[in-house]
Structure formats: structure tokens, C-alpha cells
Design an enzyme around this catalytic site. Sequence first.
Site, PDB file in Angstrom:
ATOM      1  N   ASN A   1     -64.707 -51.825  -4.551  1.00 60.05           N
ATOM      2  CA  ASN A   1     -64.214 -52.621  -3.434  1.00 60.05           C
ATOM      3  C   ASN A   1     -62.730 -52.311  -3.247  1.00 60.05           C
ATOM      4  O   ASN A   1     -61.975 -52.261  -4.230  1.00 60.05           O
ATOM      5  CB  ASN A   1     -64.416 -54.114  -3.705  1.00 60.05           C
ATOM      6  CG  ASN A   1     -65.888 -54.487  -3.738  1.00 60.05           C
ATOM      7  OD1 ASN A   1     -66.684 -53.984  -2.945  1.00 60.05           O
ATOM      8  ND2 ASN A   1     -66.271 -55.365  -4.659  1.00 60.05           N
TER       9      ASN A   1
ATOM     10  N   HIS B 155     -61.138 -50.887 -10.260  1.00 55.67           N
ATOM     11  CA  HIS B 155     -62.277 -50.931 -11.187  1.00 55.67           C
ATOM     12  C   HIS B 155     -63.516 -50.459 -10.449  1.00 55.67           C
ATOM     13  O   HIS B 155     -63.634 -50.622  -9.226  1.00 55.67           O
ATOM     14  CB  HIS B 155     -62.487 -52.340 -11.754  1.00 55.67           C
ATOM     15  CG  HIS B 155     -62.530 -53.404 -10.709  1.00 55.67           C
ATOM     16  ND1 HIS B 155     -61.388 -53.896 -10.107  1.00 55.67           N
ATOM     17  CD2 HIS B 155     -63.567 -54.056 -10.132  1.00 55.67           C
ATOM     18  CE1 HIS B 155     -61.729 -54.796  -9.214  1.00 55.67           C
ATOM     19  NE2 HIS B 155     -63.053 -54.912  -9.196  1.00 55.67           N
TER      20      HIS B 155
HETATM   21  P1  5GP Z   1     -63.866 -57.270  -7.232  1.00 57.27           P
HETATM   22  O1  5GP Z   1     -64.304 -58.493  -6.495  1.00 57.27           O
HETATM   23  O2  5GP Z   1     -62.358 -57.218  -7.356  1.00 57.27           O
HETATM   24  O3  5GP Z   1     -64.451 -55.987  -6.759  1.00 57.27           O
HETATM   25  O4  5GP Z   1     -64.446 -57.420  -8.712  1.00 57.27           O
HETATM   26  C1  5GP Z   1     -63.875 -58.283  -9.650  1.00 57.27           C
HETATM   27  C2  5GP Z   1     -64.957 -58.669 -10.594  1.00 57.27           C
HETATM   28  O5  5GP Z   1     -64.351 -59.247 -11.737  1.00 57.27           O
HETATM   29  C3  5GP Z   1     -65.942 -59.700 -10.049  1.00 57.27           C
HETATM   30  O6  5GP Z   1     -67.256 -59.153 -10.021  1.00 57.27           O
HETATM   31  C4  5GP Z   1     -65.817 -60.869 -11.001  1.00 57.27           C
HETATM   32  O7  5GP Z   1     -67.055 -61.491 -11.277  1.00 57.27           O
HETATM   33  C5  5GP Z   1     -65.212 -60.228 -12.230  1.00 57.27           C
HETATM   34  N1  5GP Z   1     -64.392 -61.116 -13.039  1.00 57.27           N
HETATM   35  C6  5GP Z   1     -63.465 -62.003 -12.576  1.00 57.27           C
HETATM   36  N2  5GP Z   1     -62.867 -62.622 -13.608  1.00 57.27           N
HETATM   37  C7  5GP Z   1     -63.439 -62.113 -14.736  1.00 57.27           C
HETATM   38  C8  5GP Z   1     -63.222 -62.375 -16.133  1.00 57.27           C
HETATM   39  O8  5GP Z   1     -62.396 -63.175 -16.542  1.00 57.27           O
HETATM   40  N3  5GP Z   1     -63.989 -61.670 -17.008  1.00 57.27           N
HETATM   41  C9  5GP Z   1     -64.928 -60.746 -16.582  1.00 57.27           C
HETATM   42  N4  5GP Z   1     -65.631 -60.123 -17.532  1.00 57.27           N
HETATM   43  N5  5GP Z   1     -65.140 -60.488 -15.284  1.00 57.27           N
HETATM   44  C10 5GP Z   1     -64.404 -61.164 -14.373  1.00 57.27           C
END
Ligand code: 5GP
Length: 113
Positions: free
Chosen positions: A86, A99
Site C-alpha cells: 500500500n 512493508h
Molecule cells: P498498511 O495498512 O500500512 O499497509 O499495513 C499496516 C499493517 O500493520 C496492518 O495490516 C496492520 O494490521 C498491521 N499492524 C498495525 N499495528 C501492528 C502491530 O502493533 N503489530 C503487528 N504485528 N501488526 C500491526
Amino acid sequence: MADTLFTRIINRQIPADIVYEDELCLAIRDINPQAPVHLLLIPKQPIDMLSNAKPEDQALLGHLLLAAGRIARQLGIDGAFRLVVNNGADSGQSVFHIHIHILAGRRFRWPPG
Ligand code: 5GP
């Protein structure tokens, strides 16, 4: 760049379920999984988003893709998995430390939602 949530996980200041680590990156299980297997593959060097990556990040970005394939083989999901990056809030990015989502274990639709 200020410390991100993922930097704190990489530095073991916040716990996470780490499934893979090498000198350049770490893979953890997503806290809110969207598939039976949902990992986040994170470079130790923070880049806020893919569109801000620079030519000098080329080797690191290639390393991440190769690591994704290696992790998929190790987990036995190499027959079918999906990678998602994303980029920007409107795409769903919530953590501004680049990521790759590695998703597997169910059928995925195309086009993606
Ligand atoms: P994005 O939305 O930025 O593409 O992905 C971020 C991801 O990080 C999300 O899928 C969310 O569930 C995950 N995430 C957010 N906070 C944490 C955390 O504290 N630990 C882990 N393992 N994942 C997290």
C-alpha cells in the site's frame, strides 16, 4: 525519519511474532490478519513509502522480493500467495515505514478491492 511502529518492533521495544529475520529485513505476523497467513515484510532501514524510494534503495527492494519468495517456500505457501504494497493513505497505508504484505491460505479475488 522519526521512529516508526515497525522500527520499535525491529528494535524489540514492542513484541511481535517474528517469523523471519536477516541482516536487512524482518517478517512478522500481522496483528489483524486478512488471510490465514498474513505477514508483513519490513526493511530494517525505514523508507516511508515506495514512491519515495531512491535509486540507492534498489538492492534493498530486490532483497525484499527475494526474501518474500524464500519465506513463502519456508512456510510452504509458495504455490499461491499474494504480495501487496500500500502506498499512501488512500491506498490503505497506515504505517509509514515501507512493508510488503504476504498473504496466503485462501483464494484471492481479482481485481482486488
Ligand atoms: P498498511 O495498512 O500500512 O499497509 O499495513 C499496516 C499493517 O500493520 C496492518 O495490516 C496492520 O494490521 C498491521 N499492524 C498495525 N499495528 C501492528 C502491530 O502493533 N503489530 C503487528 N504485528 N501488526 C500491526
